[in-house]
Design a protein around this motif. Sequence first.
Motif, PDB file in Angstrom:
ATOM      1  N   LEU A 207       0.734  -1.207   0.154  1.00 19.43           N
ATOM      2  CA  LEU A 207      -0.109  -0.177  -0.053  1.00 19.43           C
ATOM      3  C   LEU A 207       1.032   1.029   0.125  1.00 19.43           C
ATOM      4  O   LEU A 207       1.023   1.976  -0.732  1.00 19.43           O
ATOM      5  CB  LEU A 207      -0.648   0.215   1.304  1.00 19.43           C
ATOM      6  CG  LEU A 207      -1.791   1.009   1.690  1.00 19.43           C
ATOM      7  CD1 LEU A 207      -2.720   0.898   0.313  1.00 19.43           C
ATOM      8  CD2 LEU A 207      -2.472   0.819   2.419  1.00 19.43           C
ATOM      9  N   VAL A 208       1.870   0.991   0.989  1.00 18.98           N
ATOM     10  CA  VAL A 208       2.913   2.166   1.279  1.00 18.98           C
ATOM     11  C   VAL A 208       3.463   2.521  -0.701  1.00 18.98           C
ATOM     12  O   VAL A 208       3.277   3.850  -1.115  1.00 18.98           O
ATOM     13  CB  VAL A 208       3.894   2.080   1.982  1.00 18.98           C
ATOM     14  CG1 VAL A 208       4.826   3.004   1.968  1.00 18.98           C
ATOM     15  CG2 VAL A 208       3.785   2.100   3.094  1.00 18.98           C
ATOM     16  N   GLN A 209       3.663   1.566  -0.831  1.00 18.66           N
ATOM     17  CA  GLN A 209       4.043   1.776  -2.252  1.00 18.66           C
ATOM     18  C   GLN A 209       2.832   2.100  -3.357  1.00 18.66           C
ATOM     19  O   GLN A 209       3.429   2.889  -4.151  1.00 18.66           O
ATOM     20  CB  GLN A 209       4.899   0.419  -3.028  1.00 18.66           C
ATOM     21  CG  GLN A 209       6.133  -0.131  -2.236  1.00 18.66           C
ATOM     22  CD  GLN A 209       6.036  -1.995  -2.785  1.00 18.66           C
ATOM     23  OE1 GLN A 209       5.569  -2.824  -2.833  1.00 18.66           O
ATOM     24  NE2 GLN A 209       7.521  -2.225  -3.331  1.00 18.66           N
ATOM     25  N   LEU A 210       2.200   1.744  -3.801  1.00 12.71           N
ATOM     26  CA  LEU A 210       0.956   1.945  -4.572  1.00 12.71           C
ATOM     27  C   LEU A 210       0.657   3.356  -4.397  1.00 12.71           C
ATOM     28  O   LEU A 210       0.730   4.297  -5.025  1.00 12.71           O
ATOM     29  CB  LEU A 210      -0.516   1.490  -3.954  1.00 12.71           C
ATOM     30  CG  LEU A 210      -1.195  -0.156  -4.557  1.00 12.71           C
ATOM     31  CD1 LEU A 210      -2.099   0.178  -4.371  1.00 12.71           C
ATOM     32  CD2 LEU A 210      -0.717   1.005  -6.668  1.00 12.71           C
ATOM     33  N   CYS A 211       0.797   4.375  -3.119  1.00 14.50           N
ATOM     34  CA  CYS A 211       0.214   5.808  -2.400  1.00 14.50           C
ATOM     35  C   CYS A 211       1.784   6.417  -3.406  1.00 14.50           C
ATOM     36  O   CYS A 211       1.758   7.469  -3.692  1.00 14.50           O
ATOM     37  CB  CYS A 211       0.702   5.501  -1.251  1.00 14.50           C
ATOM     38  SG  CYS A 211      -1.052   4.878  -0.348  1.00 14.50           S
ATOM     39  N   GLU A 212       2.966   6.111  -3.401  1.00 14.43           N
ATOM     40  CA  GLU A 212       4.048   6.713  -3.938  1.00 14.43           C
ATOM     41  C   GLU A 212       3.436   6.425  -5.955  1.00 14.43           C
ATOM     42  O   GLU A 212       3.657   7.748  -6.212  1.00 14.43           O
ATOM     43  CB  GLU A 212       5.115   6.186  -3.385  1.00 14.43           C
ATOM     44  CG  GLU A 212       6.148   6.684  -4.307  1.00 14.43           C
ATOM     45  CD  GLU A 212       7.654   6.766  -3.653  1.00 14.43           C
ATOM     46  OE1 GLU A 212       7.645   5.672  -2.727  1.00 14.43           O
ATOM     47  OE2 GLU A 212       8.713   6.866  -4.904  1.00 14.43           O
ATOM     48  N   LEU A 213       2.926   5.849  -6.339  1.00 17.39           N
ATOM     49  CA  LEU A 213       2.941   5.610  -7.509  1.00 17.39           C
ATOM     50  C   LEU A 213       1.976   6.656  -8.270  1.00 17.39           C
ATOM     51  O   LEU A 213       1.170   6.611  -9.079  1.00 17.39           O
ATOM     52  CB  LEU A 213       2.469   3.854  -8.052  1.00 17.39           C
ATOM     53  CG  LEU A 213       1.788   3.636  -9.376  1.00 17.39           C
ATOM     54  CD1 LEU A 213       3.339   3.509 -10.248  1.00 17.39           C
ATOM     55  CD2 LEU A 213       1.609   2.050  -9.226  1.00 17.39           C
ATOM     56  N   LEU A 214       1.204   6.088  -7.092  1.00 17.22           N
ATOM     57  CA  LEU A 214      -0.443   7.191  -7.335  1.00 17.22           C
ATOM     58  C   LEU A 214      -0.383   8.546  -7.039  1.00 17.22           C
ATOM     59  O   LEU A 214      -1.312   9.421  -7.289  1.00 17.22           O
ATOM     60  CB  LEU A 214      -1.565   5.832  -7.298  1.00 17.22           C
ATOM     61  CG  LEU A 214      -2.077   4.882  -7.475  1.00 17.22           C
ATOM     62  CD1 LEU A 214      -3.518   4.766  -6.765  1.00 17.22           C
ATOM     63  CD2 LEU A 214      -1.973   4.904  -9.167  1.00 17.22           C
ATOM     64  N   ASP A 215       0.787   8.538  -6.501  1.00 19.21           N
ATOM     65  CA  ASP A 215       0.761  10.247  -6.113  1.00 19.21           C
ATOM     66  C   ASP A 215       0.240  10.499  -5.163  1.00 19.21           C
ATOM     67  O   ASP A 215      -0.744  12.210  -5.393  1.00 19.21           O
ATOM     68  CB  ASP A 215       1.125  11.102  -7.469  1.00 19.21           C
ATOM     69  CG  ASP A 215       1.930  12.680  -7.139  1.00 19.21           C
ATOM     70  OD1 ASP A 215       2.286  12.168  -6.023  1.00 19.21           O
ATOM     71  OD2 ASP A 215       1.654  13.157  -7.882  1.00 19.21           O
ATOM     72  N   LEU A 216      -0.340   9.974  -4.285  1.00 19.33           N
ATOM     73  CA  LEU A 216      -1.058   9.623  -2.526  1.00 19.33           C
ATOM     74  C   LEU A 216      -0.213  10.697  -1.575  1.00 19.33           C
ATOM     75  O   LEU A 216       0.756   9.852  -2.184  1.00 19.33           O
ATOM     76  CB  LEU A 216      -2.032   8.960  -3.074  1.00 19.33           C
ATOM     77  CG  LEU A 216      -2.674   8.822  -4.071  1.00 19.33           C
ATOM     78  CD1 LEU A 216      -3.783   7.024  -3.797  1.00 19.33           C
ATOM     79  CD2 LEU A 216      -4.251   9.138  -4.321  1.00 19.33           C
ATOM     80  N   LYS A 217      -0.653  11.477  -1.131  1.00 22.41           N
ATOM     81  CA  LYS A 217      -0.147  12.063  -0.472  1.00 22.41           C
ATOM     82  C   LYS A 217      -1.069  11.330   1.785  1.00 22.41           C
ATOM     83  O   LYS A 217      -2.025  11.119   0.651  1.00 22.41           O
ATOM     84  CB  LYS A 217      -0.445  13.644   0.512  1.00 22.41           C
ATOM     85  CG  LYS A 217       0.101  13.972  -0.771  1.00 22.41           C
ATOM     86  CD  LYS A 217       0.178  15.686  -0.020  1.00 22.41           C
ATOM     87  CE  LYS A 217       1.272  16.598  -0.834  1.00 22.41           C
ATOM     88  NZ  LYS A 217       0.914  15.854  -2.609  1.00 22.41           N
ATOM     89  N   VAL A 218      -0.083  10.477   2.308  1.00 21.94           N
ATOM     90  CA  VAL A 218      -1.073  10.126   3.745  1.00 21.94           C
ATOM     91  C   VAL A 218      -0.893   9.914   4.957  1.00 21.94           C
ATOM     92  O   VAL A 218      -0.071  11.546   5.008  1.00 21.94           O
ATOM     93  CB  VAL A 218       0.073   8.855   3.245  1.00 21.94           C
ATOM     94  CG1 VAL A 218      -0.429   6.955   4.445  1.00 21.94           C
ATOM     95  CG2 VAL A 218      -0.653   7.825   1.746  1.00 21.94           C
ATOM     96  N   VAL A 219      -2.436   9.741   5.161  1.00 20.41           N
ATOM     97  CA  VAL A 219      -2.140  10.387   6.949  1.00 20.41           C
ATOM     98  C   VAL A 219      -1.899   8.710   7.690  1.00 20.41           C
ATOM     99  O   VAL A 219      -2.638   8.985   7.324  1.00 20.41           O
ATOM    100  CB  VAL A 219      -3.156  11.687   7.365  1.00 20.41           C
ATOM    101  CG1 VAL A 219      -4.362  11.665   6.827  1.00 20.41           C
ATOM    102  CG2 VAL A 219      -3.088  11.254   8.790  1.00 20.41           C
ATOM    103  N   GLU A 220      -1.076   8.640   8.395  1.00 14.87           N
ATOM    104  CA  GLU A 220      -1.099   7.459   8.627  1.00 14.87           C
ATOM    105  C   GLU A 220      -1.645   7.877  10.277  1.00 14.87           C
ATOM    106  O   GLU A 220      -0.935   8.585  11.240  1.00 14.87           O
ATOM    107  CB  GLU A 220       0.364   7.597   9.539  1.00 14.87           C
ATOM    108  CG  GLU A 220       1.587   6.753   7.357  1.00 14.87           C
ATOM    109  CD  GLU A 220       1.965   6.018   8.569  1.00 14.87           C
ATOM    110  OE1 GLU A 220       2.774   5.452   9.570  1.00 14.87           O
ATOM    111  OE2 GLU A 220       3.562   5.732   7.072  1.00 14.87           O
ATOM    112  N   ILE A 221      -3.052   6.512  10.126  1.00 16.43           N
ATOM    113  CA  ILE A 221      -3.588   6.876  11.744  1.00 16.43           C
ATOM    114  C   ILE A 221      -3.342   5.444  12.592  1.00 16.43           C
ATOM    115  O   ILE A 221      -3.211   4.285  12.091  1.00 16.43           O
ATOM    116  CB  ILE A 221      -5.282   6.095  11.350  1.00 16.43           C
ATOM    117  CG1 ILE A 221      -6.105   7.356  10.594  1.00 16.43           C
ATOM    118  CG2 ILE A 221      -6.012   6.798  12.708  1.00 16.43           C
ATOM    119  CD1 ILE A 221      -5.634   8.958  10.543  1.00 16.43           C
TER     120      ILE A 221
END
Lengths: 490, 490
Positions: A207-221
Amino acid sequence: MTSLLYQKIASQLAEDIQSGVYQPGERVPSVRKLSTQKGVSHATVLQAYATLEDQGLIHARPQSGYYVHQTPALTAPTPAIARVEAPYAVTRSSIITEILLQARRDGVIPLGAAVPSSEFLPLRALHQQMSKVTRFHAQKAFSYTFSPGYEPLRRQVAIRMRDAGAVIDPANVVITNGCVEALQLSLRAVTKPGDLIATESPSYYGLVQLCELLDLKVVEIPSDPDTGLSLETLQSALDQWPIKALVLTSRAGNPMGATMPEHRQRKLVAMMARRNLPVIEDDIYGELMFDHGQSKALKAFDCSDTVIYCSSFSKTISPGLRAGWLITKRYQEQIEKLQTFTTLSACSVSQMAVAAYLENGGYDRHLRHIRQEYCKNLSLFQLAVQQFFPEGTQITRPKGGFILWISLPGGVDTLTLFNRALQHNISICPGVVFSNSDQFNHCLRLNCGIPWNRAAEQAVMTLGVLAKQLLQELEPVERGVELEGIRKVS
Amino acid sequence: MTSLLYQKIASQLAEDIQSGVYQPGERVPSVRKLSTQKGVSHATVLQAYATLEDQGLIHARPQSGYYVHQTPALTAPTPAIARVEAPYAVTRSSIITEILLQARRDGVIPLGAAVPSSEFLPLRALHQQMSKVTRFHAQKAFSYTFSPGYEPLRRQVAIRMRDAGAVIDPANVVITNGCVEALQLSLRAVTKPGDLIATESPSYYGLVQLCELLDLKVVEIPSDPDTGLSLETLQSALDQWPIKALVLTSRAGNPMGATMPEHRQRKLVAMMARRNLPVIEDDIYGELMFDHGQSKALKAFDCSDTVIYCSSFSKTISPGLRAGWLITKRYQEQIEKLQTFTTLSACSVSQMAVAAYLENGGYDRHLRHIRQEYCKNLSLFQLAVQQFFPEGTQITRPKGGFILWISLPGGVDTLTLFNRALQHNISICPGVVFSNSDQFNHCLRLNCGIPWNRAAEQAVMTLGVLAKQLLQELEPVERGVELEGIRKVS
């Protein structure tokens, strides 16, 4: 929900075992005796005992009866919950790729990737189905099966979803190239580049990799090792930031194995539905819950089509068949389109063989067997870690699946541990890959989906020795001496 | 390049057939006779005759000899070359999806999608390999095979690439989920959203869809139905606009079936290499070239790692196995990463079964058989179209593959034809899906990868009748009367 008769009997016996009425190694009452005692049928008692077997509390000895597992107690505490951090752009995928590639060497004891050993796959049954399907339905098997996939498999998936508490229309099931494609298509459907999403901390590195690929910002809960995602933190994050979607696992999470209590599952779905925000549920370990049939998926509480459910047969039937699925009505059309554009469809032969295997009825027996094996394996690994790892090590207590999450004391850097372990031909998954923050650099994940034997025990022992060495090397720091550049971890 | 002895003999005979020395239906010289005549071995003559069979010029009758195909001449002209248009953002994928979905109904005669009928797939051999692989190598077959894929299959691909004139290191082959994933990963590796790429006009609709998904702008370079992409237009487009990559098919293109002469292939690769711009080559019909072993892929002329080669076994072995591949050294690492993030890998069983089939040696015989069938089919379809379609219809003359491109006279709208044909349970592929411009709205693509029989002939006849009706409805316009809103096409 009223529990069934066999469940009542099973839980009474479980209590008796945990409270010491029946000691490890002792025989529990015979089926005949208990059925007379409780005034229920033999079948009911057998079902109760099967449940306890699944939970790893008892085991059968042929021609002898059922016995309480001979296992010392696990006294190590569970790891603490993480702290929340502000949203960020994901940048860690290169390290992750590098680590995963290194760990994929031949001949290593594979405690890294969460891959079930082939001993735990129904190889013979799959061969038979594959052979039948390609012989008697060759035309279909070797032709395209377009998105949303092979109808009989979609029906079987819908049937199985009943066990997860969800009533699903087979028409809303889309077969995918594994759970990875399911997650990717779902994320693509509900976000655009630059969007912010919420994930668990720690969470699955894919999921971490996917977010980088899709250029998504993340807030980790932060996620509690026992009860999962912190709803309180999620609530305040939703108030604070323009979060577009939440991705999480509510049962037997990866890497921590957390399982959300049902009332929190309900609350979560309601919270997201109220804001009309999609939840992407990764339930890949759902069928490996040791209380199978009792715990539910988030999708079970989804009245307003808020949850996109993702899973696959990679952890239960075969990773190599690439047979996953997702369930959504709202985003289905868009997701089918995305799939058609990017991979066209999943492999027809795989879809048909898995469907035939599921129709054939051996799957539940197989699941019961591997659940029992994994449950046993988890406790054997837990105890070995407790025995060999440094004092102060913390261990999770998953209620399903086959992975353990371990927190080491004193800021031991598990990336260093990873490198040293590889020199001993042991792979582990260092904490750094499960988050874009540095909060888990002292943690590691162990794959317990391999047969427990002398080599496995030796590997855990070696890891323990290496961890202790690392701890010793760090001691000057513990005593207040600064060693610049040695540690990235606070 | 000096041609081999058997090729010389074959081309002499081909000339004799085309010039009428040997008439349709007549017997050509026996193997014994010709071998004496030319002073060559029987084997050489047999090889020459096999080549002519592949080209659909002659056929063998058991115990009798070789005969010239009894086919009337094709006199319809080939379609004209398109005009170049300025770059644009792609917006047509919804229409394409809609059209493809509608055409996928049960019971239609499938002249739309370019899918080989299962009569032309090696079903029995695949079943045998599948059964063997899952029985004797079950562990491997049902486990993950990570990107770049199964090594023995990558080796087989490299061996086969010799026939395309390219010397490939198996290490640079990446196995993909079909050619669609190969194209998608390649495009993703060499572009970012908003970039401009050059494509052929018309081009494969999957590429049109992909460009919209990846948010790529496109400049369509006209392609000649015989000789392929216009290098002159490409050159001026490269001078004019910031093009980041070129995607094209240089042999048996889709939809027009064009094949670039070798000197133009060389020139193209050199032109792109000079500018250091990547070429994504879609060679999915390469193994179905009727002069197999003579024509080459662009990759054959690629000395500076400019060409990312994409293909699959979907048109030759099985669409349902989703076994494709790409070849690149420069972008390989990035592409493997992208694949790992989005689908993890291709299906292990598929990869192993295809590898086993290729190793086993039946593939070349199978290819020879289907090439011959497709060649025959193409000419039967061409002649039927010539017979039944309106005067002024233009037809392509592909040198490989199994699709025909047809241009209708008088601005007949093939989307209307598509809809009316569906009412007669016939699917076609209307020209509108092969471009984001409206230049091909009077064209259609026919799939000739189905057995030629009474039903197929009837379908072509019906299409001809419908096309004539449409033409009649348009006649007032032809006579200068304006009918607002009826035609989108100029």
